[in-house]
Design a protein around this motif. Sequence first.
Motif, PDB file in Angstrom:
ATOM      1  N   ASN A 106       0.817  -1.217   0.000  1.00 28.58           N
ATOM      2  CA  ASN A 106       0.000   0.000   0.000  1.00 28.58           C
ATOM      3  C   ASN A 106       0.847   1.260   0.000  1.00 28.58           C
ATOM      4  O   ASN A 106       0.364   2.320  -0.385  1.00 28.58           O
ATOM      5  CB  ASN A 106      -0.942   0.014   1.200  1.00 28.58           C
ATOM      6  N   VAL A 107       2.106   1.163   0.404  1.00 27.91           N
ATOM      7  CA  VAL A 107       2.994   2.330   0.394  1.00 27.91           C
ATOM      8  C   VAL A 107       3.224   2.799  -1.037  1.00 27.91           C
ATOM      9  O   VAL A 107       3.334   3.995  -1.295  1.00 27.91           O
ATOM     10  CB  VAL A 107       4.331   1.976   1.082  1.00 27.91           C
ATOM     11  N   TYR A 108       3.230   1.878  -1.984  1.00 24.36           N
ATOM     12  CA  TYR A 108       3.528   2.196  -3.376  1.00 24.36           C
ATOM     13  C   TYR A 108       2.273   2.444  -4.213  1.00 24.36           C
ATOM     14  O   TYR A 108       2.350   2.542  -5.424  1.00 24.36           O
ATOM     15  CB  TYR A 108       4.357   1.072  -3.994  1.00 24.36           C
ATOM     16  N   ARG A 109       1.160   2.550  -3.556  1.00 21.55           N
ATOM     17  CA  ARG A 109      -0.097   2.830  -4.248  1.00 21.55           C
ATOM     18  C   ARG A 109      -0.096   4.279  -4.726  1.00 21.55           C
ATOM     19  O   ARG A 109       0.360   5.180  -4.017  1.00 21.55           O
ATOM     20  CB  ARG A 109      -1.248   2.597  -3.270  1.00 21.55           C
ATOM     21  N   PRO A 110      -0.601   4.559  -5.919  1.00 25.48           N
ATOM     22  CA  PRO A 110      -0.622   5.940  -6.395  1.00 25.48           C
ATOM     23  C   PRO A 110      -1.534   6.807  -5.527  1.00 25.48           C
ATOM     24  O   PRO A 110      -2.557   6.349  -5.030  1.00 25.48           O
ATOM     25  CB  PRO A 110      -1.149   5.850  -7.822  1.00 25.48           C
ATOM     26  N   VAL A 111      -1.136   8.059  -5.376  1.00 24.95           N
ATOM     27  CA  VAL A 111      -1.887   8.995  -4.549  1.00 24.95           C
ATOM     28  C   VAL A 111      -2.942   9.678  -5.411  1.00 24.95           C
ATOM     29  O   VAL A 111      -2.651  10.145  -6.505  1.00 24.95           O
ATOM     30  CB  VAL A 111      -0.940  10.050  -3.934  1.00 24.95           C
ATOM     31  N   ARG A 112      -4.159   9.760  -4.906  1.00 16.92           N
ATOM     32  CA  ARG A 112      -5.230  10.449  -5.621  1.00 16.92           C
ATOM     33  C   ARG A 112      -5.305  11.885  -5.120  1.00 16.92           C
ATOM     34  O   ARG A 112      -5.304  12.135  -3.926  1.00 16.92           O
ATOM     35  CB  ARG A 112      -6.562   9.768  -5.388  1.00 16.92           C
ATOM     36  N   VAL A 113      -5.401  12.801  -6.060  1.00 22.61           N
ATOM     37  CA  VAL A 113      -5.495  14.214  -5.720  1.00 22.61           C
ATOM     38  C   VAL A 113      -6.821  14.738  -6.254  1.00 22.61           C
ATOM     39  O   VAL A 113      -7.182  14.475  -7.397  1.00 22.61           O
ATOM     40  CB  VAL A 113      -4.318  15.002  -6.346  1.00 22.61           C
ATOM     41  N   ARG A 114      -7.502  15.492  -5.419  1.00 27.25           N
ATOM     42  CA  ARG A 114      -8.764  16.077  -5.867  1.00 27.25           C
ATOM     43  C   ARG A 114      -8.478  17.194  -6.859  1.00 27.25           C
ATOM     44  O   ARG A 114      -7.539  17.963  -6.702  1.00 27.25           O
ATOM     45  CB  ARG A 114      -9.537  16.649  -4.694  1.00 27.25           C
ATOM     46  N   SER A 115      -9.342  17.317  -7.837  1.00 27.31           N
ATOM     47  CA  SER A 115      -9.130  18.330  -8.861  1.00 27.31           C
ATOM     48  C   SER A 115      -9.666  19.688  -8.446  1.00 27.31           C
ATOM     49  O   SER A 115      -9.262  20.707  -8.978  1.00 27.31           O
ATOM     50  CB  SER A 115      -9.785  17.894 -10.176  1.00 27.31           C
ATOM     51  N   ARG A 116     -10.581  19.719  -7.487  1.00 31.62           N
ATOM     52  CA  ARG A 116     -11.090  21.006  -7.014  1.00 31.62           C
ATOM     53  C   ARG A 116     -11.396  20.893  -5.532  1.00 31.62           C
ATOM     54  O   ARG A 116     -11.616  19.812  -5.009  1.00 31.62           O
ATOM     55  CB  ARG A 116     -12.333  21.413  -7.790  1.00 31.62           C
ATOM     56  N   LEU A 117     -11.434  22.029  -4.897  1.00 28.85           N
ATOM     57  CA  LEU A 117     -11.749  22.049  -3.473  1.00 28.85           C
ATOM     58  C   LEU A 117     -13.252  22.051  -3.286  1.00 28.85           C
ATOM     59  O   LEU A 117     -13.987  22.681  -4.036  1.00 28.85           O
ATOM     60  CB  LEU A 117     -11.142  23.282  -2.817  1.00 28.85           C
ATOM     61  N   ARG A 118     -13.672  21.411  -2.270  1.00 30.07           N
ATOM     62  CA  ARG A 118     -15.093  21.339  -1.977  1.00 30.07           C
ATOM     63  C   ARG A 118     -15.410  22.311  -0.857  1.00 30.07           C
ATOM     64  O   ARG A 118     -14.789  22.297   0.195  1.00 30.07           O
ATOM     65  CB  ARG A 118     -15.442  19.922  -1.560  1.00 30.07           C
ATOM     66  N   VAL A 119     -16.388  23.161  -1.067  1.00 30.84           N
ATOM     67  CA  VAL A 119     -16.781  24.136  -0.057  1.00 30.84           C
ATOM     68  C   VAL A 119     -17.996  23.579   0.664  1.00 30.84           C
ATOM     69  O   VAL A 119     -19.008  23.252   0.049  1.00 30.84           O
ATOM     70  CB  VAL A 119     -17.119  25.494  -0.706  1.00 30.84           C
ATOM     71  N   VAL A 120     -17.880  23.480   1.975  1.00 31.47           N
ATOM     72  CA  VAL A 120     -18.977  22.971   2.785  1.00 31.47           C
ATOM     73  C   VAL A 120     -19.704  24.177   3.371  1.00 31.47           C
ATOM     74  O   VAL A 120     -19.119  24.971   4.097  1.00 31.47           O
ATOM     75  CB  VAL A 120     -18.450  22.046   3.905  1.00 31.47           C
ATOM     76  N   ARG A 121     -20.970  24.290   3.060  1.00 30.36           N
ATOM     77  CA  ARG A 121     -21.752  25.424   3.556  1.00 30.36           C
ATOM     78  C   ARG A 121     -22.683  24.966   4.674  1.00 30.36           C
ATOM     79  O   ARG A 121     -23.171  23.848   4.672  1.00 30.36           O
ATOM     80  CB  ARG A 121     -22.577  26.028   2.435  1.00 30.36           C
ATOM     81  N   GLY A 122     -22.893  25.865   5.600  1.00 31.03           N
ATOM     82  CA  GLY A 122     -23.852  25.590   6.665  1.00 31.03           C
ATOM     83  C   GLY A 122     -23.306  24.801   7.832  1.00 31.03           C
ATOM     84  O   GLY A 122     -24.067  24.366   8.675  1.00 31.03           O
ATOM     85  N   THR A 123     -22.007  24.622   7.913  1.00 29.79           N
ATOM     86  CA  THR A 123     -21.453  23.915   9.058  1.00 29.79           C
ATOM     87  C   THR A 123     -21.069  24.923  10.119  1.00 29.79           C
ATOM     88  O   THR A 123     -21.048  26.128   9.888  1.00 29.79           O
ATOM     89  CB  THR A 123     -20.205  23.094   8.664  1.00 29.79           C
ATOM     90  N   THR A 124     -20.758  24.462  11.281  1.00 30.77           N
ATOM     91  CA  THR A 124     -20.414  25.366  12.374  1.00 30.77           C
ATOM     92  C   THR A 124     -19.017  25.936  12.222  1.00 30.77           C
ATOM     93  O   THR A 124     -18.684  26.917  12.858  1.00 30.77           O
ATOM     94  CB  THR A 124     -20.510  24.626  13.721  1.00 30.77           C
ATOM     95  N   GLN A 125     -18.200  25.335  11.374  1.00 30.52           N
ATOM     96  CA  GLN A 125     -16.838  25.819  11.225  1.00 30.52           C
ATOM     97  C   GLN A 125     -16.698  26.868  10.140  1.00 30.52           C
ATOM     98  O   GLN A 125     -15.689  27.520  10.045  1.00 30.52           O
ATOM     99  CB  GLN A 125     -15.909  24.651  10.912  1.00 30.52           C
ATOM    100  N   SER A 126     -17.694  27.008   9.291  1.00 28.07           N
ATOM    101  CA  SER A 126     -17.571  28.004   8.234  1.00 28.07           C
ATOM    102  C   SER A 126     -17.951  29.380   8.781  1.00 28.07           C
ATOM    103  O   SER A 126     -18.895  29.529   9.553  1.00 28.07           O
ATOM    104  CB  SER A 126     -18.459  27.642   7.047  1.00 28.07           C
ATOM    105  N   ARG A 127     -17.189  30.370   8.401  1.00 30.96           N
ATOM    106  CA  ARG A 127     -17.456  31.737   8.859  1.00 30.96           C
ATOM    107  C   ARG A 127     -18.372  32.428   7.862  1.00 30.96           C
ATOM    108  O   ARG A 127     -18.201  32.271   6.653  1.00 30.96           O
ATOM    109  CB  ARG A 127     -16.155  32.513   8.977  1.00 30.96           C
ATOM    110  N   PRO A 128     -19.287  33.226   8.356  1.00 30.45           N
ATOM    111  CA  PRO A 128     -20.135  33.963   7.423  1.00 30.45           C
ATOM    112  C   PRO A 128     -19.324  35.049   6.726  1.00 30.45           C
ATOM    113  O   PRO A 128     -18.413  35.628   7.304  1.00 30.45           O
ATOM    114  CB  PRO A 128     -21.222  34.557   8.313  1.00 30.45           C
ATOM    115  N   ARG A 129     -19.669  35.326   5.474  1.00 28.89           N
ATOM    116  CA  ARG A 129     -18.967  36.353   4.715  1.00 28.89           C
ATOM    117  C   ARG A 129     -19.551  37.712   5.081  1.00 28.89           C
ATOM    118  O   ARG A 129     -20.752  37.899   5.102  1.00 28.89           O
ATOM    119  CB  ARG A 129     -19.121  36.101   3.220  1.00 28.89           C
ATOM    120  N   ARG A 130     -18.661  38.645   5.362  1.00 23.53           N
ATOM    121  CA  ARG A 130     -19.098  40.010   5.661  1.00 23.53           C
ATOM    122  C   ARG A 130     -18.748  40.914   4.490  1.00 23.53           C
ATOM    123  O   ARG A 130     -17.714  40.738   3.861  1.00 23.53           O
ATOM    124  CB  ARG A 130     -18.399  40.521   6.922  1.00 23.53           C
TER     125      ARG A 130
END
Length: 137
Positions: A106-130
């Motif tokens: 498993n050390v030699y398994r290819p690494v998968r990279v996401r092509s775009r970032l995912r924005v999570v809305r409505g969670t407690t960790q996201s800050r509101p935009r001012r």
Amino acid sequence: MTVLALIATYATYVVVWSWYAAQLVSVLLGLWALLDAAVRPADHFIAAGRRTKGFWLGVTGAATAVLVLTGNLLDPGAAVGGFGMLGLLGVTAAAVYLTDVRPALNVYRPVRVRSRLRVVRGTTQSRPRRRRDWGRH
């Protein structure tokens, strides 16, 4: 006397079905090890220093064959006593592959990279935009 006979009957059923379940799990374990060894690239085995792909295909294939042939999977009533020492060796070979060789590969398994970032809305960790009004007071 009938209570003891009833307890003995149900205890026999528990033992027979537990042996059957153990044999079924061991065959599935052998198949998992065989299929995992077949899917991995041959150079990963060499790079990990864990023998060759052909060696592990032979070991896991023999282990799976022994597990299928020694287990009475078609007749659950005859499951007790059909496993034996060869079945234990088959389980051991499959377990060695899955616990030692597979993590090293498993050390030699290819690494998968996401092509775009995912924005999570409505969670407690996201800050509101001012709104910013630059220069206006």
